[in-house]
Design a protein around this motif. Structure first.
Motif, PDB file in Angstrom:
ATOM      1  N   TYR A   1       0.820  -1.217   0.000  1.00 39.63           N
ATOM      2  CA  TYR A   1       0.000   0.000   0.000  1.00 39.63           C
ATOM      3  C   TYR A   1       0.850   1.261   0.000  1.00 39.63           C
ATOM      4  O   TYR A   1       1.852   1.333   0.707  1.00 39.63           O
ATOM      5  CB  TYR A   1      -0.909   0.044   1.239  1.00 39.63           C
ATOM      6  CG  TYR A   1      -2.213  -0.689   1.062  1.00 39.63           C
ATOM      7  CD1 TYR A   1      -3.302  -0.080   0.462  1.00 39.63           C
ATOM      8  CD2 TYR A   1      -2.362  -1.997   1.507  1.00 39.63           C
ATOM      9  CE1 TYR A   1      -4.504  -0.746   0.294  1.00 39.63           C
ATOM     10  CE2 TYR A   1      -3.558  -2.677   1.345  1.00 39.63           C
ATOM     11  CZ  TYR A   1      -4.619  -2.042   0.744  1.00 39.63           C
ATOM     12  OH  TYR A   1      -5.808  -2.709   0.575  1.00 39.63           O
TER      13      TYR A   1
ATOM     14  N   ALA B   1      -2.866   5.642   0.995  1.00 37.02           N
ATOM     15  CA  ALA B   1      -3.883   4.920   0.218  1.00 37.02           C
ATOM     16  C   ALA B   1      -5.286   5.157   0.770  1.00 37.02           C
ATOM     17  O   ALA B   1      -5.482   5.270   1.982  1.00 37.02           O
ATOM     18  CB  ALA B   1      -3.575   3.428   0.212  1.00 37.02           C
TER      19      ALA B   1
ATOM     20  N   VAL C   1      -2.978   2.379  -4.412  1.00 37.03           N
ATOM     21  CA  VAL C   1      -3.312   3.741  -3.988  1.00 37.03           C
ATOM     22  C   VAL C   1      -4.776   3.858  -3.581  1.00 37.03           C
ATOM     23  O   VAL C   1      -5.160   4.815  -2.916  1.00 37.03           O
ATOM     24  CB  VAL C   1      -2.970   4.791  -5.069  1.00 37.03           C
ATOM     25  CG1 VAL C   1      -1.473   4.837  -5.326  1.00 37.03           C
ATOM     26  CG2 VAL C   1      -3.743   4.546  -6.357  1.00 37.03           C
TER      27      VAL C   1
END
Length: 159
Positions: free
Chosen positions: A37, A41, A131
């Motif tokens: 991640y 995110a 994201v």
């Protein structure tokens, strides 16, 4: 346009990372989440999680309680797909999260039985990191598997 090699790399990275996250032992969850991640995110899910921002919120609100309640959690993927839409790269996964329900979760009392949580998710990828995620768990079916049913009886045939 997404190259085939990038698409395959994204699918492999997400598949591998999500398995590692689901099987995270004590102290490994933060590192496993950070490996895939982006720090900022966005995470969207079904109620009661709704919208989360950042890896720490994803860990604290979604994954840590889930793993505490299902300590032997494993992922069982039925479909892993990837591609691009509007010049953005995505990886989608459908399957089950399966584990023994050992501690109360979302107000449901633990049953000590295996629960199969149907799961569908889409992850937007940028530079090899997620994201944005959209994650849907079949919480109603988890409630049913725990021996409760919060909805009025069906007027038609169940099936």
């Amino acid at each position: 346009m997404l190259r085939d090699a990038d698409n395959i790399a994204h699918k492999r990275a997400v598949w591998s990372a999500m398995n590692a996250i689901a099987e995270s032992g004590p102290g490994m969850l933060a590192a496993n989440l950070s490996a895939i991640y982006h720090p900022d995110a966005a995470w969207r899910g079904s109620h009661p999680w709704n919208e989360l921002q950042g890896v720490e919120a994803i860990q604290r609100t979604f994954w840590a309680p889930l793993l505490a309640s299902f300590p032997d959690l494993e992922r069982r993927h039925a479909i892993v797909m990837g591609g691009s839409y509007q010049d953005r790269a995505y990886v989608g996964m459908v399957g089950h999260l399966a584990g023994t329900f050992r501690r109360d979760w979302l107000g449901l009392p633990a049953t000590e039985q295996v629960v199969y949580l149907r799961c569908g998710e889409f992850h937007q990828m940028v530079d090899g990191k997620i994201v944005q995620s959209t994650v849907l768990l079949d919480v109603l079916d988890a409630i049913r598997q725990a021996g409760f049913w919060p909805l009025a009886p069906s007027l038609g045939k169940e099936g």
